[in-house]
Design an enzyme around this catalytic site. Sequence first.
Site, PDB file in Angstrom:
ATOM      1  N   GLN A 256     -73.060   9.045 -26.206  1.00 44.54           N
ATOM      2  CA  GLN A 256     -72.383   8.454 -25.051  1.00 44.54           C
ATOM      3  C   GLN A 256     -70.874   8.526 -25.292  1.00 44.54           C
ATOM      4  O   GLN A 256     -70.327   7.823 -26.141  1.00 44.54           O
ATOM      5  CB  GLN A 256     -72.842   7.018 -24.866  1.00 44.54           C
ATOM      6  CG  GLN A 256     -74.360   6.877 -24.774  1.00 44.54           C
ATOM      7  CD  GLN A 256     -74.939   7.443 -23.496  1.00 44.54           C
ATOM      8  OE1 GLN A 256     -74.804   6.856 -22.423  1.00 44.54           O
ATOM      9  NE2 GLN A 256     -75.584   8.595 -23.597  1.00 44.54           N
TER      10      GLN A 256
ATOM     11  N   ALA B 147     -75.677  -0.651 -16.771  1.00 43.95           N
ATOM     12  CA  ALA B 147     -75.890   0.553 -17.568  1.00 43.95           C
ATOM     13  C   ALA B 147     -74.740   1.542 -17.421  1.00 43.95           C
ATOM     14  O   ALA B 147     -73.793   1.332 -16.653  1.00 43.95           O
ATOM     15  CB  ALA B 147     -77.207   1.207 -17.176  1.00 43.95           C
ATOM     16  N   HIS B 148     -74.854   2.656 -18.158  1.00 43.46           N
ATOM     17  CA  HIS B 148     -73.759   3.615 -18.221  1.00 43.46           C
ATOM     18  C   HIS B 148     -73.475   4.278 -16.873  1.00 43.46           C
ATOM     19  O   HIS B 148     -74.356   4.479 -16.052  1.00 43.46           O
ATOM     20  CB  HIS B 148     -74.021   4.680 -19.282  1.00 43.46           C
ATOM     21  CG  HIS B 148     -75.262   5.496 -19.070  1.00 43.46           C
ATOM     22  ND1 HIS B 148     -75.825   6.241 -20.081  1.00 43.46           N
ATOM     23  CD2 HIS B 148     -76.052   5.697 -18.006  1.00 43.46           C
ATOM     24  CE1 HIS B 148     -76.893   6.861 -19.631  1.00 43.46           C
ATOM     25  NE2 HIS B 148     -77.045   6.550 -18.379  1.00 43.46           N
ATOM     26  N   ASN B 149     -72.183   4.586 -16.677  1.00 48.23           N
ATOM     27  CA  ASN B 149     -71.682   5.318 -15.506  1.00 48.23           C
ATOM     28  C   ASN B 149     -71.710   4.524 -14.206  1.00 48.23           C
ATOM     29  O   ASN B 149     -71.441   5.087 -13.147  1.00 48.23           O
ATOM     30  CB  ASN B 149     -72.426   6.635 -15.289  1.00 48.23           C
ATOM     31  CG  ASN B 149     -72.241   7.627 -16.412  1.00 48.23           C
ATOM     32  OD1 ASN B 149     -71.421   7.418 -17.301  1.00 48.23           O
ATOM     33  ND2 ASN B 149     -73.006   8.690 -16.395  1.00 48.23           N
TER      34      ASN B 149
END
Length: 336
Positions: free
Chosen positions: A201, A242-244
């Site tokens: 990541q 979560a990511h993004n």
Amino acid sequence: MPDARFFDLLAPVSVGDLAALSGGEVVRGWECRISQVAPLGVADRNAVAFLGDRKFVEALGTTAAGCVIVPAEAVEAAPADAAVIVSRTPQAAWAAAAMALHRPRGLTAADPAEVCEDDSVVIEPGVVLGTGARIGRGTRIGANTVIGPGVQIGRDCAIGSNVTVGFALIGDRVKIYAGARIGEAGFGAAGGATGPVDVPQLGRVIIQDGVTIGANTCIDRGAFDDTVIGENTKIDNLVMIAHNCVLGRNVLMAGNTGISGSVRVGDNVMFGGKAGVGDHITIGEGARVAAGAGVLADIPAGETWSGYPAKPIRQFLRETVWVSRQARSKGARTND
């Protein structure tokens, strides 16, 4: 390219070596050297990108990447001037390349005098400040909190005890309560030849001015792009982002809400407690998500949705009433 404040850029690697690392096969460009990884849309001549889904084959054809990792059936779609590695597991191969080219900076404690803007910054007992971090005037860092290398924190912030902050850029007047985890690696896994592999990541968390983040909440850094929390957003305890994900301004999010990766949330959206949102969903400005709702489709601006799967609240209520009537009617017939 990953932010150099948070990631070390390692030595360039030849395409042949990348193929050897990942178990792929070089089709062309064996001696080409690569220094970074990137998605197809933003890669340049120094980067390696991958095609993980046929729906992105158009992006493959127009990418500026110096090297692409593709399944065998997509070789002809790759740019003629790009080096090509064929792999049965392109994303896992790309992950191996990412680990060979980029490394998260390790935590080395810095002198508070080098990190803090002035004497108005309060550092409680047990705090660890990473090299290259910066903390603005009037900010307070709670006991046993860890501020990772390169993290930037603005002025007049309040960071609680036992918080970890990494890979993050934080604005002014931000409050982060005890036990929060900001900037941990998002959940990214790809199928490899021997089973699932972690996908590095390489993004950041950007928290804008006036945001409040509740106790034990987790906000993951981006996979490559950034996770962004908009100005004046208020997040309750025990929330997962979560990511993004990109949240707009003035978002309100009650406890136990969970937001999957790459969700886009407009300004002034409200989430009831324990709401859940699937990945790659867009929620329009001013929308409301009822408590316990499970969102599996885009929500237009201004609408209120409820239920699982979530739907416009009037539709949800009509269906609930109909089901209840059917159950009562069936029960009455059974008793007769």
